[in-house]
Design a protein around this motif. Sequence first.
Motif, mmCIF file in Angstrom:
data_model
loop_
_atom_site.group_PDB
_atom_site.id
_atom_site.type_symbol
_atom_site.label_atom_id
_atom_site.label_comp_id
_atom_site.label_asym_id
_atom_site.label_seq_id
_atom_site.Cartn_x
_atom_site.Cartn_y
_atom_site.Cartn_z
ATOM 1 N N PRO A 115 0.831 -1.208 0.000
ATOM 2 C CA PRO A 115 0.000 0.000 0.000
ATOM 3 C C PRO A 115 0.864 1.255 0.000
ATOM 4 C CG PRO A 115 0.059 -0.951 2.191
ATOM 5 C CD PRO A 115 0.802 -1.907 1.274
ATOM 6 N N THR A 116 0.419 2.231 -0.734
ATOM 7 C CA THR A 116 1.132 3.507 -0.737
ATOM 8 C C THR A 116 0.518 4.383 0.346
ATOM 9 O OG1 THR A 116 -0.363 4.359 -2.411
ATOM 10 C CG2 THR A 116 1.685 3.401 -3.187
ATOM 11 N N PRO A 117 1.339 4.987 1.151
ATOM 12 C CA PRO A 117 0.803 5.819 2.229
ATOM 13 C C PRO A 117 0.108 7.053 1.653
ATOM 14 C CG PRO A 117 3.181 6.035 2.125
ATOM 15 C CD PRO A 117 2.793 4.975 1.138
ATOM 16 N N SER A 118 -0.992 7.409 2.269
ATOM 17 C CA SER A 118 -1.698 8.604 1.824
ATOM 18 C C SER A 118 -0.943 9.829 2.331
ATOM 19 C CB SER A 118 -3.129 8.601 2.358
ATOM 20 O OG SER A 118 -3.122 8.557 3.767
ATOM 21 N N PRO A 119 -1.055 10.933 1.618
ATOM 22 C CA PRO A 119 -0.340 12.130 2.069
ATOM 23 C C PRO A 119 -0.908 12.596 3.411
ATOM 24 C CG PRO A 119 -1.768 12.632 0.204
ATOM 25 C CD PRO A 119 -1.797 11.151 0.400
ATOM 26 N N PRO A 120 -0.058 13.130 4.243
ATOM 27 C CA PRO A 120 -0.544 13.573 5.557
ATOM 28 C C PRO A 120 -1.547 14.714 5.410
ATOM 29 C CG PRO A 120 1.700 14.319 5.197
ATOM 30 C CD PRO A 120 1.350 13.411 4.057
ATOM 31 N N LEU A 121 -2.498 14.730 6.305
ATOM 32 C CA LEU A 121 -3.494 15.790 6.311
ATOM 33 C C LEU A 121 -2.841 17.092 6.746
ATOM 34 C CD1 LEU A 121 -6.431 13.888 8.007
ATOM 35 C CD2 LEU A 121 -6.137 14.392 5.581
ATOM 36 N N PRO A 122 -3.244 18.217 6.163
ATOM 37 C CA PRO A 122 -2.625 19.484 6.565
ATOM 38 C C PRO A 122 -3.001 19.818 8.003
ATOM 39 C CG PRO A 122 -4.408 19.847 5.000
ATOM 40 C CD PRO A 122 -4.211 18.374 5.114
ATOM 41 N N VAL A 123 -2.033 20.348 8.706
ATOM 42 C CA VAL A 123 -2.246 20.736 10.098
ATOM 43 C C VAL A 123 -2.891 22.114 10.100
ATOM 44 C CG1 VAL A 123 -1.106 21.205 12.293
ATOM 45 C CG2 VAL A 123 -0.239 19.409 10.789
ATOM 46 N N PRO A 124 -4.006 22.257 10.787
ATOM 47 C CA PRO A 124 -4.645 23.585 10.803
ATOM 48 C C PRO A 124 -3.777 24.602 11.546
ATOM 49 C CG PRO A 124 -5.795 22.062 12.254
ATOM 50 C CD PRO A 124 -4.734 21.283 11.550
ATOM 51 N N VAL A 125 -3.724 25.797 10.992
ATOM 52 C CA VAL A 125 -2.949 26.880 11.601
ATOM 53 C C VAL A 125 -3.878 27.606 12.567
ATOM 54 C CG1 VAL A 125 -1.674 29.017 11.137
ATOM 55 C CG2 VAL A 125 -1.580 27.102 9.523
ATOM 56 N N PRO A 126 -3.445 27.814 13.808
ATOM 57 C CA PRO A 126 -4.306 28.525 14.753
ATOM 58 C C PRO A 126 -4.563 29.958 14.296
ATOM 59 C CG PRO A 126 -2.158 28.102 15.730
ATOM 60 C CD PRO A 126 -2.173 27.445 14.384
ATOM 61 N N HIS A 127 -5.755 30.421 14.579
ATOM 62 C CA HIS A 127 -6.139 31.779 14.197
ATOM 63 C C HIS A 127 -5.315 32.786 15.000
ATOM 64 C CE1 HIS A 127 -8.628 34.942 12.650
ATOM 65 N NE2 HIS A 127 -8.887 35.368 13.891
ATOM 66 N N GLN A 128 -4.693 33.679 14.283
ATOM 67 C CA GLN A 128 -3.878 34.698 14.952
ATOM 68 C C GLN A 128 -4.498 36.065 14.704
ATOM 69 O OE1 GLN A 128 0.046 34.249 13.415
ATOM 70 N NE2 GLN A 128 0.364 32.278 14.383
ATOM 71 N N THR A 129 -4.545 36.862 15.736
ATOM 72 C CA THR A 129 -5.066 38.243 15.603
ATOM 73 C C THR A 129 -3.932 39.225 15.781
ATOM 74 O OG1 THR A 129 -5.558 38.304 17.963
ATOM 75 C CG2 THR A 129 -7.320 37.571 16.497
ATOM 76 N N ARG A 130 -4.132 40.371 15.203
ATOM 77 C CA ARG A 130 -3.107 41.420 15.325
ATOM 78 C C ARG A 130 -3.320 42.194 16.603
ATOM 79 N NH1 ARG A 130 -1.991 44.864 10.005
ATOM 80 N NH2 ARG A 130 -0.422 43.460 9.163
ATOM 81 N N ARG A 131 -2.240 42.503 17.207
ATOM 82 C CA ARG A 131 -2.273 43.391 18.378
ATOM 83 C C ARG A 131 -1.450 44.617 18.066
ATOM 84 N NH1 ARG A 131 -1.916 39.818 23.820
ATOM 85 N NH2 ARG A 131 -3.955 38.920 23.595
ATOM 86 N N CYS A 132 -2.020 45.777 18.273
ATOM 87 C CA CYS A 132 -1.305 47.021 17.993
ATOM 88 C C CYS A 132 -0.722 47.605 19.232
ATOM 89 C CB CYS A 132 -2.212 48.040 17.346
ATOM 90 S SG CYS A 132 -2.825 47.496 15.766
#
Length: 62
Positions: free
Chosen positions: A45-62
């Motif tokens: 069996p060929t391994p399936s590509p890894p699922l993308p890791v979700p990037v946490p939501h980042q907010t800007r701070r001024c």
Amino acid sequence: MATAGLDGLSGEQLRIATAEGIRTTMFVLAGGIALTFAVAVGRCPTPSPPLPVPVPHQTRRC
């Protein structure tokens, strides 16, 4: 298998027939090994590509 059918042979004829039998046996074995390898590679069996890791939501701070 390599020496089957050598009844009644002697000397040089026996040596030649034995060598031909061994050669034929080696070709059959090599074919079996190649076939086994092809089946193993085909069933691997060929391994399936890894699922993308979700990037946490980042907010800007001024």
